[in-house]
Design a protein around this motif. Structure first.
Motif, mmCIF file in Angstrom:
data_model
loop_
_atom_site.group_PDB
_atom_site.id
_atom_site.type_symbol
_atom_site.label_atom_id
_atom_site.label_comp_id
_atom_site.label_asym_id
_atom_site.label_seq_id
_atom_site.Cartn_x
_atom_site.Cartn_y
_atom_site.Cartn_z
ATOM 1 N N CYS A 60 40.829 41.778 36.417
ATOM 2 C CA CYS A 60 39.889 41.858 37.533
ATOM 3 C C CYS A 60 40.238 43.087 38.370
ATOM 4 O O CYS A 60 41.368 43.224 38.848
ATOM 5 N N ASN A 61 39.252 43.946 38.519
ATOM 6 C CA ASN A 61 39.442 45.163 39.302
ATOM 7 C C ASN A 61 39.187 44.853 40.783
ATOM 8 O O ASN A 61 38.048 44.711 41.217
ATOM 9 N N ALA A 62 40.283 44.711 41.517
ATOM 10 C CA ALA A 62 40.186 44.415 42.955
ATOM 11 C C ALA A 62 40.825 45.556 43.746
ATOM 12 O O ALA A 62 41.445 45.332 44.785
ATOM 13 N N ASP A 63 40.669 46.776 43.243
ATOM 14 C CA ASP A 63 41.322 47.924 43.885
ATOM 15 C C ASP A 63 40.554 48.396 45.116
ATOM 16 O O ASP A 63 41.132 49.032 46.001
ATOM 17 N N GLU A 64 39.293 48.127 45.156
ATOM 18 C CA GLU A 64 38.362 48.449 46.265
ATOM 19 C C GLU A 64 38.860 49.495 47.279
ATOM 20 O O GLU A 64 39.266 49.155 48.396
ATOM 21 N N MET A 65 38.758 50.749 46.854
ATOM 22 C CA MET A 65 39.114 51.837 47.782
ATOM 23 C C MET A 65 37.957 52.796 47.993
ATOM 24 O O MET A 65 38.137 53.878 48.560
ATOM 25 N N TYR A 70 43.287 55.582 44.922
ATOM 26 C CA TYR A 70 41.874 55.388 44.576
ATOM 27 C C TYR A 70 41.666 55.433 43.059
ATOM 28 O O TYR A 70 40.894 54.653 42.504
ATOM 29 N N ILE A 71 42.403 56.308 42.386
ATOM 30 C CA ILE A 71 42.180 56.479 40.948
ATOM 31 C C ILE A 71 42.544 55.209 40.169
ATOM 32 O O ILE A 71 42.045 54.983 39.061
ATOM 33 N N CYS A 72 43.387 54.357 40.756
ATOM 34 C CA CYS A 72 43.730 53.099 40.077
ATOM 35 C C CYS A 72 42.506 52.202 39.920
ATOM 36 O O CYS A 72 42.525 51.261 39.131
ATOM 37 N N GLU A 127 39.697 53.263 38.693
ATOM 38 C CA GLU A 127 39.064 53.664 37.422
ATOM 39 C C GLU A 127 39.725 52.832 36.336
ATOM 40 O O GLU A 127 40.962 52.781 36.258
ATOM 41 N N GLU A 128 38.914 52.188 35.501
ATOM 42 C CA GLU A 128 39.472 51.110 34.677
ATOM 43 C C GLU A 128 40.603 51.521 33.745
ATOM 44 O O GLU A 128 41.546 50.753 33.545
ATOM 45 N N THR A 129 40.551 52.736 33.184
ATOM 46 C CA THR A 129 41.630 53.103 32.253
ATOM 47 C C THR A 129 42.885 53.536 33.026
ATOM 48 O O THR A 129 44.008 53.315 32.559
ATOM 49 N N CYS A 177 37.491 61.651 33.412
ATOM 50 C CA CYS A 177 36.974 60.406 33.979
ATOM 51 C C CYS A 177 35.884 60.707 34.998
ATOM 52 O O CYS A 177 35.567 61.861 35.272
ATOM 53 N N ALA A 178 35.314 59.657 35.548
ATOM 54 C CA ALA A 178 34.151 59.806 36.434
ATOM 55 C C ALA A 178 34.530 60.084 37.888
ATOM 56 O O ALA A 178 33.666 60.091 38.752
ATOM 57 N N HIS A 179 35.812 60.344 38.139
ATOM 58 C CA HIS A 179 36.214 60.663 39.519
ATOM 59 C C HIS A 179 35.535 61.954 39.990
ATOM 60 O O HIS A 179 34.948 61.994 41.081
HETATM 61 C C1 LIG Z 1 37.504 56.972 40.625
HETATM 62 C C2 LIG Z 1 36.955 55.614 40.320
HETATM 63 C C3 LIG Z 1 37.307 54.534 41.125
HETATM 64 C C4 LIG Z 1 36.816 53.258 40.845
HETATM 65 N N1 LIG Z 1 37.175 52.228 41.670
HETATM 66 C C5 LIG Z 1 36.730 50.976 41.381
HETATM 67 C C6 LIG Z 1 37.129 49.863 42.184
HETATM 68 O O1 LIG Z 1 37.862 49.993 43.159
HETATM 69 N N2 LIG Z 1 36.670 48.638 41.842
HETATM 70 C C7 LIG Z 1 35.854 48.445 40.747
HETATM 71 O O2 LIG Z 1 35.484 47.311 40.446
HETATM 72 N N3 LIG Z 1 35.465 49.469 39.981
HETATM 73 C C8 LIG Z 1 35.888 50.722 40.261
HETATM 74 N N4 LIG Z 1 35.527 51.757 39.444
HETATM 75 C C9 LIG Z 1 34.728 51.450 38.240
HETATM 76 C C10 LIG Z 1 35.637 50.976 37.093
HETATM 77 O O3 LIG Z 1 36.083 52.092 36.340
HETATM 78 C C11 LIG Z 1 34.897 50.020 36.134
HETATM 79 O O4 LIG Z 1 33.696 50.604 35.747
HETATM 80 C C12 LIG Z 1 34.615 48.653 36.765
HETATM 81 O O5 LIG Z 1 35.774 48.062 37.264
HETATM 82 C C13 LIG Z 1 34.004 47.759 35.713
HETATM 83 O O6 LIG Z 1 33.631 46.533 36.293
HETATM 84 P P1 LIG Z 1 32.119 46.038 36.327
HETATM 85 O O7 LIG Z 1 31.546 46.313 34.963
HETATM 86 O O8 LIG Z 1 32.227 44.599 36.629
HETATM 87 O O9 LIG Z 1 31.432 46.836 37.382
HETATM 88 C C14 LIG Z 1 35.970 53.060 39.719
HETATM 89 C C15 LIG Z 1 35.616 54.153 38.925
HETATM 90 C C16 LIG Z 1 36.097 55.410 39.228
HETATM 91 C C17 LIG Z 1 35.694 56.552 38.355
#
Ligand SMILES: Cc1cc2nc3c(=O)[nH]c(=O)nc-3n(C[C@H](O)[C@H](O)[C@H](O)COP(=O)(O)O)c2cc1C
Ligand code: SF4
Length: 452
Positions: free
Chosen positions: A100-105, A189-191, A193-195, A410-412
């Motif tokens: 779960c991506n909870a990095d929310e920055m 913030y880069i954390c 990005e999923e990879t 990446c998409a940053h």
């Molecule tokens: C620089 C960057 C930061 C990101 N930060 C987040 C983030 O904080 N939380 C998030 O869910 N996805 C973030 N994403 C998108 C993730 O790479 C990924 O697409 C996402 O977590 C997939 O979840 P979803 O398909 O449920 O949207 C970010 C992407 C990039 C390029």
């Protein structure tokens, strides 16, 4: 009430939030306290997970998620059901991880925080469903380090769920084993990005990885890994409990995407906050709910979903806020949290501020991003001081294009290019005013070398 809590406020009363229309927030308490296990169970909690584990196959779950058209709420809007169907799983394939991506920055974004701090069991239930669909035995919640309250709520909820048999071996007597660990990041913030997130989770430097292979094929520790956003997982229980048709109907005529969205507004409005509304709700309704512009100032521009989305104009507020509609306007819905800018604000300074953030957060792996972003900031700063040079705007155009899609790992960088390019498109005169007035003979043809 602390400032941080203020920004996380849901501005809808319990009377407005009903189970039939507000699948994400109807269980929230009016006092903003965490919904603990007992209260969650009283409010139909874990009923969807029980139904799935007792009566459905992994393929059934995926089919329903696809049919409901749950699009990822992390920013890109990729279909969750499709992602789950593409994950390698089955006979002979090692069981992978659910993340779960909870990095929310994302600048201006504070939606996941509400769910993490106040409804941790909804996320756990969504992850159980996601884990089951993806044949995972283990899940990680990668949490932004600064979200201390969320860490506390999640730690407690994971313990409660484990003690009650909702995590661990043989969940609720179903024969399915699944557990979750909380992993807090160190504030990059880069954390998100999923990879890069996967690299960091493994204990390595948070560099993104080239795709393919996609995480669903080879992710954390080389195993198939599904990464989804907090809000995406939190949609799964209601979809499985009430069905795809019900979920689709929540957005009705407004959008082809299913369900509701946690929308938010910050910036120069009277009442910043969050609302759960049908996906496809117009920006104008959100602005109205936010009490309109603060101090009666006029709206100049707005960002639809975080700092890495493109600026839109006041007339665009009448468009549906969904992935496709906002994409057609040349921006992105992103996280769906609007940043509102008034007539007194400088778009040039705002863009400089954002680009400074993106430059600082670059992982430095590819040249256009590592070198292009600081260069962009330098030019923007000199324009702000009124010391810009002829050719600076053209250089910003070129830098914006060099940062664009397909030029970096990446998409940053493409995300960083969006506010820059859209600001140059809509507010070019502000940038032009930053070019120092050229000396009177500056336009004369240069004298050729050697001429008498
Ligand atoms: C620089 C960057 C930061 C990101 N930060 C987040 C983030 O904080 N939380 C998030 O869910 N996805 C973030 N994403 C998108 C993730 O790479 C990924 O697409 C996402 O977590 C997939 O979840 P979803 O398909 O449920 O949207 C970010 C992407 C990039 C390029
Ligand atoms: S685009 Fe930026 S953040 Fe992404 S890999 Fe390249 S240098 Fe790193």
């Amino acid at each position: 009430m602390s400032v941080s809590r203020y920004h996380c406020q849901l501005r809808q009363s319990a009377a407005e939030r009903r189970a039939e229309t507000h699948p994400l927030t109807w269980r929230l308490r009016e006092d903003g306290a965490v919904v603990g296990l007992d209260e969650y169970l009283d409010k139909d909690g874990y009923a969807a997970a029980r139904e799935v584990l007792d009566h459905q196959s992994s393929d059934d779950v995926i089919a329903t998620m696809k049919e409901a058209n749950v699009r990822g709420r992390g920013g890109a809007g990729f279909s969750a059901g499709m992602k789950w169907s593409l994950t390698m799983k089955g006979e002979g394939i090692p069981r992978g991880y659910l993340v779960c991506n909870a990095d929310e920055m994302e600048p201006g974004t504070f939606k996941d925080r509400l769910l993490l701090e106040q409804l941790p069991h909804l996320l756990i239930e969504g992850m159980i469903i996601g884990g089951y669909a993806n044949h995972s035995r283990f899940g990680y919640i990668f949490l932004r380090g600064e979200y201390v309250e969320a860490a506390r709520a999640l730690t407690r909820a994971i313990e409660e769920a484990r003690a009650a048999g909702w995590l661990g071996n043989d969940i609720a007597g179903s024969g399915y084993d699944f557990d979750i660990a909380l992993h807090t990041g160190a504030g990059r913030y880069i954390c998100g990005e999923e990879t890069a997130l996967i690299s960091s989770l493994e204990g390595n430097r948070a560099n993104p990885r080239a795709k393919p292979p996609f995480p669903g094929q080879s992710g954390a520790w080389g195993k198939p890994t599904v990464v989804n956003n907090v809000e995406t997982f939190c949609n799964a229980p209601a979809v499985m409990r009430h069905g795809a048709a019900w979920y689709q109907a929540l957005s009705g005529e407004l959008s082809n995407d299913g369900g509701t969205k946690l929308y938010g507004v910050s910036g120069k409005v009277a009442k910043p906050g969050l609302w759960e509304l049908p996906i496809g709700t117009r920006g104008s309704e959100l602005l109205e709910r936010a009490g309109g512009m603060r101090d009666g100032r006029a709206l100049k521009t707005w960002l639809p979903g975080g700092g890495s989305t493109g600026f839109l104009l006041p007339e665009h507020l009448d468009e549906a806020l969904d992935f496709d509609t906002i994409g057609k306007l040349g921006s992105r819905m992103g996280t769906g949290l609007l940043t509102v800018i008034n007539e007194d604000q400088s778009v040039l300074s705002l863009v400089r501020n954002l680009e400074q953030f993106f430059a600082r957060e670059s992982c430095g792996w590819c040249t256009p991003c590592r070198d292009g972003l600081p260069w962009t900031v330098k030019i923007l700063q000199s324009l702000e001081r009124g010391e810009g040079e002829r050719g600076d705007l053209e250089m910003l155009d070129k830098l914006g294009s060099d940062l664009g899609p397909g030029k970096t790992f990446c998409a940053h960088a493409p995300g960083a290019a969006m506010p820059l390019q859209s600001a140059l498109k809509y507010f070019r005169d502000e940038f032009e005013r930053g070019v120092a007035h050229p000396p009177s003979n500056a336009h004369a043809d240069p004298i050729p070398v050697g001429a008498v």
